[in-house]
Write an enzyme that holds these catalytic residues in place. Sequence first.
Site, PDB file in Angstrom:
ATOM      1  N   SER A  93       5.522   1.216   0.529  1.00 49.66           N
ATOM      2  CA  SER A  93       4.080   0.980   0.509  1.00 49.66           C
ATOM      3  C   SER A  93       3.644  -0.453   0.274  1.00 49.66           C
ATOM      4  O   SER A  93       2.458  -0.759   0.393  1.00 49.66           O
ATOM      5  CB  SER A  93       3.423   1.895  -0.531  1.00 49.66           C
ATOM      6  OG  SER A  93       3.511   3.238  -0.117  1.00 49.66           O
ATOM      7  N   SER A  99       0.971   2.680   1.319  1.00 52.43           N
ATOM      8  CA  SER A  99      -0.272   3.056   0.686  1.00 52.43           C
ATOM      9  C   SER A  99      -1.068   1.877   0.151  1.00 52.43           C
ATOM     10  O   SER A  99      -2.219   2.043  -0.264  1.00 52.43           O
ATOM     11  CB  SER A  99       0.020   4.032  -0.457  1.00 52.43           C
ATOM     12  OG  SER A  99       0.810   3.421  -1.467  1.00 52.43           O
ATOM     13  N   LYS A 104      -4.129  -3.585  -6.255  1.00 45.08           N
ATOM     14  CA  LYS A 104      -4.082  -2.236  -5.708  1.00 45.08           C
ATOM     15  C   LYS A 104      -4.673  -1.255  -6.713  1.00 45.08           C
ATOM     16  O   LYS A 104      -4.396  -1.333  -7.920  1.00 45.08           O
ATOM     17  CB  LYS A 104      -2.637  -1.849  -5.382  1.00 45.08           C
ATOM     18  CG  LYS A 104      -2.488  -0.477  -4.733  1.00 45.08           C
ATOM     19  CD  LYS A 104      -1.024  -0.176  -4.389  1.00 45.08           C
ATOM     20  CE  LYS A 104      -0.893   1.173  -3.712  1.00 45.08           C
ATOM     21  NZ  LYS A 104       0.518   1.493  -3.357  1.00 45.08           N
TER      22      LYS A 104
END
Length: 529
Positions: A213, A189, A114
């Site tokens: 997330s 996210s 990420k």
Amino acid sequence: PGPRRSSLPRAQGPAKENVMPVTPPTPDDLARIARQHGLHLSEPDRASFGALASTLLASYDEVERLYAASLPEPPARQYQRPAAAANDLGAWYVTTEITSGQDGPLAGRRVAVKDNIEVAGVPMMNGSAAVEGYIPRRDATVVSRLLAAGATIAGKAVCEDLCFSGGSHTSRTGPVHNPWDRSKTAGGSSSGSAALVAAGAADLAMGGDQGGSIRIPSAFCGTVGHKPTHGLVPYTGAFPIENTLDHLGPITRTVRDAALMLGVLAGPDGLDPRQRATPPPVDYLAALGGGVSGLRAGVLAEGFAFPGLSQPGVDDTVRAAIDTLAAAGAVVSPVSIPWHRDAMHVWTVIATDGVVTQMIDGNGFGMNWPGRYDPELIAHYARGRREHADDLPETVKATMFAGRHAIDLHHGRYYAIARNLALELTAAYDAALAGLDVLVLPTLPIVASTIPPAGVAREESIARSTEMIVNTAPFDVTGHPATSVPAGLADGLPAGMMIVGRHFEDATCLRVAHAFEAAVGGFPTPPGH
């Protein structure tokens, strides 16, 4: 190692090239500071405090000198922006082929990281114009551990702008598309992380979780997402949002892979204040084999049927998954925790005041905690945040207005209240779990919604960013481990079942998830993947 592509922003220069002495305060500076704090200074006072301040500030220049002397240069690692044809989901920020060459439990496995997590020598954007162009000098602890375990870092996965959205439409690079239906959100996210794993473009991925997330995109994309117990996995080297909410964890296709990754990632690094009392190492893989015969699972009533929000197909799919657990031998019973419906208010205050003081005023890191900071990222983001203020996501802007107003009026009192209420919320879940092994409930009340079009009204953009977090965010406040697994399909799209356990009993969550996976014969994958 190889040359960097010039099409991407260049690394920031070494800190010693940017060293600027701390300028002593002028009389006008002193007057301004005095007004801010309600002080009244005479001319002699100004002269006296100016001299005293200058003496103190000399140490600032010295710590800059000492720090720059040992600051590492970023390694020369090759990266590239993938061609559009190879990035049809919009899920890769950059691609890489970074490996330590070591053997280990993740040898040969390709990991998407990420893009709020630092990979030294590789651009980090955190989905935002405010961070774009930053190139870290050190690997995050989790990246070092992945490489030491033999993994290949396949690239940086797109994440939402400052990681502040549960929808996948806010990243500066454009929306991330759900591999089940490209018109639908991938969730956020950790949007790119889940989409890439679901599509088979990465074997494994790292995600981050402050309001859900890891679990949100996992539920929407049909992957396994495990939010570890708060502090189990070190956050060092990831862009912070709020220390009490920050989590990192794995996103995978199978529960076995999630357990395998967690075994690599977990444990203290001595640099993260979130890791207050981590237990001895656990063999998460070995724990998967226990089955669920006799295991007590409480079906959390308040996790279902949110008025005007929950989709009946999702609730029905999760209840059918719970029936499968019962058929596999779990002792399933209903449980009510009324606090669960109030938990969002607690999370909202913590995530509003906390974000303003840490991610905005504190430029991500804030102060008053021991551990490793990233001064270069602080400076880069502080500048970018001001230069691109109008480009910040609507969720962050709304939070800034509310939080700044509340703090200016009430001086953090409501944050303190919310953190105290978090103790009561935690105790309520703990009380239920004293007679149960896990709680089970829908990860999200809905399946993936349509990606909002560009230029949509901010009210709709924010609604698509936050509508789904009612079941996930409470466990960021309390820090309980929570695993999302695909419960099945509702209206042709994945729906997730969340399994919540006692603190540091992550192995139990994964054991239940694995038993469900075995009972249903594995999880479905998107058509064509």
